[in-house]
Scaffold this active site. Structure first.
Site, PDB file in Angstrom:
ATOM      1  N   HIS A  85       0.814  -1.192  -0.095  1.00 60.18           N
ATOM      2  CA  HIS A  85      -0.066  -0.094   0.091  1.00 60.18           C
ATOM      3  C   HIS A  85       0.870   1.198  -0.110  1.00 60.18           C
ATOM      4  O   HIS A  85       0.523   2.426   0.616  1.00 60.18           O
ATOM      5  CB  HIS A  85      -0.982   0.078   1.248  1.00 60.18           C
ATOM      6  CG  HIS A  85      -2.156  -0.909   0.879  1.00 60.18           C
ATOM      7  ND1 HIS A  85      -2.222  -1.743   1.594  1.00 60.18           N
ATOM      8  CD2 HIS A  85      -3.378  -0.758   0.187  1.00 60.18           C
ATOM      9  CE1 HIS A  85      -3.322  -2.535   1.239  1.00 60.18           C
ATOM     10  NE2 HIS A  85      -4.200  -1.644   0.211  1.00 60.18           N
ATOM     11  N   GLY A 110     -10.336  -2.143  -1.944  1.00 58.83           N
ATOM     12  CA  GLY A 110     -11.432  -1.123  -1.745  1.00 58.83           C
ATOM     13  C   GLY A 110     -11.824  -1.023  -0.234  1.00 58.83           C
ATOM     14  O   GLY A 110     -10.955  -1.161   0.463  1.00 58.83           O
ATOM     15  N   SER A 159      -5.594  -6.530  -0.928  1.00 56.85           N
ATOM     16  CA  SER A 159      -6.081  -5.523   0.019  1.00 56.85           C
ATOM     17  C   SER A 159      -7.526  -5.803   0.492  1.00 56.85           C
ATOM     18  O   SER A 159      -7.420  -7.018   1.192  1.00 56.85           O
ATOM     19  CB  SER A 159      -6.026  -4.090  -0.768  1.00 56.85           C
ATOM     20  OG  SER A 159      -6.489  -3.004   0.111  1.00 56.85           O
ATOM     21  N   GLU A 178      -0.483  -8.803   6.021  1.00 48.16           N
ATOM     22  CA  GLU A 178       0.450  -7.938   5.284  1.00 48.16           C
ATOM     23  C   GLU A 178       1.827  -8.661   5.301  1.00 48.16           C
ATOM     24  O   GLU A 178       2.580  -9.492   6.228  1.00 48.16           O
ATOM     25  CB  GLU A 178       0.623  -6.806   6.531  1.00 48.16           C
ATOM     26  CG  GLU A 178       1.815  -5.897   6.210  1.00 48.16           C
ATOM     27  CD  GLU A 178       1.816  -5.005   4.890  1.00 48.16           C
ATOM     28  OE1 GLU A 178       2.768  -4.663   3.966  1.00 48.16           O
ATOM     29  OE2 GLU A 178       0.387  -4.776   4.498  1.00 48.16           O
TER      30      GLU A 178
END
Length: 462
Positions: free
Chosen positions: A109, A287, A334, A392
Site C-alpha cells: 500500500h 477497496g 487489499s 501484511e
C-alpha cells in the site's frame, strides 16, 4: 480569513476570490475573482524536487502506522537518499527516487504516482472496435475473427461491433475505414489512430458477399481491455450455470468499491437460494466493502414464511444457506484479501486458489505533495483477536491450493474454477441443502358439545 475577519479568500477549482466576510457580495462572483492571467512565477525545479523529497520523507515519518518505522533508522535513510536528489533531471526520476526510499520500510500500500509530469503533445490515443481482426490478403481486407461480448443484460455496455442493430458477425471482412482501404496499411490499428471515442465509417463485406457501410463509435484501448474482461467474467458465469445445471451461483468482483457493491447486488440476489456459490476475487484490486459483503453472508435463515400458494421463503431475507467457495490468486489484493480472510476465520466457506498479494496496512491517501503527486503512507495496520498481525507481507493462504498453469490458462482452461465446481458438487452431494417443508397445518376446530354434558336450554313459560 484576514486577521480583522473582514475578508475571505475563497478557492474554487483553480480560481481565487476575495470576498467580504459579511456576505454582502451575493450573486456575481466574477467581480471578486483575482485576475491571475498576467502573473508569471519563477520556479526552480530542483528546489521543488528537494522540497517534495523531504516532504515525502516527513509524511512517512508522521503517518506510518508504526512509530518505530519497522525498526528502520529513518533519519539514516534520508541521509543516504537525499544527496541523489541533485542528480534528478525530471519529475519521473524524482518518483523513482522516492519509491526506492519508502521501499526501505517493506510495506505494501505504498504507491508513488502523479505529480507535475510532462505529456507529449503528439500522444496518440488509439481507437478500438472491440474485436480481433486478421489480415486476409486474398479476400482484400481484415477478417473479424472475434467480437468481444459481455453480459447481454447490459446492452449499453456492448462494444462497437457487438451492437445487435449492426448485425456484424465473426467472419465478416472490413475492407475500408473512413474511405481508406485496409489493404493500404501494414497494420489495421494504423487506421484507428486518434479515433478513440470518435465515429468512424466502416465498409464491411458479410458472408453472403453483401457490402455495406456502417458508422460506429470506436473506443479507447483501455475500454477494449474492459470489454475483454467483461467477456471473461460472463464466460465464467455461463460455465458455472451450464456445468452445475444452475445449482451453483457465480459472482465475480473486480474490486471492493461502490461499483462492485452494485455488481454484487445484481449478480448475487438472483442466485442467493442456490445450493452452492462461487465468489471469484481473482485480480480483485481492493477497496473497502469487506464488512458489508460479509454481513450479507452472515445472515441466517431462522424462520420460514409459508404462503397459501407457493414454496416457503425465509427470514432473514436473502440469507444464503448453501455451500460457499471463494476463489483467490496472487493478484487478489487489499480488501479482497480481508474478505477472504474473514470467510476463513468466521467459517463461512472454503478458499481455493493461490496465496494472495499480502497488503493489509491501510491508508487514506491524504498525504499529497506540492504538485499533487503522492507517496501514500500505510497508516492503519490490521491484527486479529489472537494478537497477531494479519495478511501484511504474506497474504491469505487458501484452504485448497490450486494454481492456473500459464499455457493452459492461455488456451482457455481454468483449473481454479474447475476445482471450485468439483469441490462444491461433491459437498452438495454429501451435505445437501435441506428443503424447508411446512409442518402440518394446525387443527383449530372447537371441541364438539353434546347434550349429555350440557343441559338443554330452558324455554320461557307459555
Amino acid at each position: 480569513m484576514s486577521l480583522d475577519r473582514r475578508v475571505l479568500l475563497l478557492s474554487q477549482g483553480d480560481a481565487l476570490y476575495v470576498l467580504p466576510s459579511d456576505g454582502s457580495l451575493r450573486n456575481d462572483l466574477s467581480r471578486a475573482r483575482v485576475d491571475l492571467s498576467g502573473w508569471t512565477v519563477r520556479v526552480n525545479p530542483h528546489d521543488e524536487w528537494r522540497q517534495m523529497f523531504v516532504d515525502a520523507w516527513r509524511m512517512q515519518r508522521d503517518y506510518f502506522y508504526d512509530r518505530e518505522m519497522h525498526g528502520v533508522d529513518w533519519a539514516e535513510v534520508r541521509a543516504r537518499y537525499e544527496p541523489l536528489v541533485s542528480r534528478v533531471t525530471d519529475r519521473a526520476e524524482l518518483s523513482d527516487l522516492i519509491a526506492q526510499m519508502v521501499g526501505e520500510l517493506s510495506a505494501l500500500h505504498m504507491f508513488v504516482r502523479g505529480g507535475d509530469l510532462r505529456t507529449a503533445p503528439e500522444a496518440i490515443d488509439a481507437g478500438s472496435l472491440g474485436a480481433a481482426v486478421e489480415r486476409d490478403e486474398r479476400a482484400g481486407g481484415y477478417r473479424i475473427t472475434h467480437i468481444y461480448r459481455g453480459d447481454p443484460d447490459l446492452p449499453d455496455q456492448a462494444g462497437p461491433l457487438a451492437r445487435p442493430q449492426l448485425d456484424v458477425r465473426e467472419g465478416d471482412l472490413i475492407v475500408a475505414v473512413d474511405g481508406v482501404s485496409t489493404r493500404s496499411v501494414p497494420d489495421f490499428q494504423m487506421l484507428l489512430r486518434n479515433a478513440a471515442n470518435r465515429r468512424v465509417r466502416l465498409r464491411v463485406t458479410s458472408g453472403d458477399a453483401t457490402t455495406r457501410d456502417l458508422v460506429v463509435t470506436a473506443v479507447s484501448l483501455r475500454r477494449e481491455l474492459d470489454l475483454r474482461y467483461s467477456e471473461w467474467e460472463y464466460g465464467r458465469r455461463q460455465q458455472v450455470e451450464a456445468r452445475s445445471e444452475q445449482r451453483i451461483g457465480y459472482v465475480h468482483l473486480r474490486g471492493m468499491t461502490a461499483v462492485d457493491m452494485a455488481d454484487w447486488q445484481r449478480n448475487f440476489y438472483p442466485v442467493y437460494n442456490r445450493a452452492g456459490l462461487i465468489v471469484d476475487l481473482r485480480r480483485n484490486t481492493g477497496g473497502n466493502i469487506d464488512s458489508w459483503l460479509l454481513s450479507r453472508l452472515l445472515r441466517q435463515a431462522w424462520f420460514f414464511w409459508q404462503p397459501r400458494v407457493g414454496q416457503p421463503s425465509w427470514n432473514m431475507p436473502y440469507a444464503f444457506r448453501g455451500h460457499l467457495v471463494v476463489l483467490v490468486d496472487q493478484d487478489t489484493a487489499s480488501d479482497g484479501e480481508a474478505f477472504a480472510e474473514g470467510v476463513k476465520r468466521m467459517g463461512l466457506g472454503t478458499v481455493i486458489g493461490t496465496r494472495t498479494w499480502g497488503g493489509e496496512i491501510w491508508g487514506s491517501g491524504s498525504n499529497a505533495l506540492l504538485d499533487r503527486g503522492i507517496a501514500t503512507a500505510p497508516e492503519t495496520g490490521v491484527f486479529g483477536p489472537d494478537g497477531l498481525w494479519l495478511i501484511e507481507g504474506h497474504g491469505v493462504d487458501p484452504d485448497i491450493v490450486v494454481d492456473n498453469p500459464p499455457h493452459a490458462t492461455f488456451t482457455g482452461e481454468d483449473a481454479q474454477l474447475d476445482a471450485a465446481l468439483e469441490f462444491l458438487s461433491r459437498r452438495i452431494a454429501e451435505q445437501p441443502l435441506p428443503t424447508p417443508v411446512a409442518p402440518v397445518y394446525p387443527d383449530k376446530r372447537a371441541p364438539l358439545v353434546t347434550s349429555t354434558t350440557v343441559g338443554s336450554p330452558s324455554l320461557p313459560p307459555q
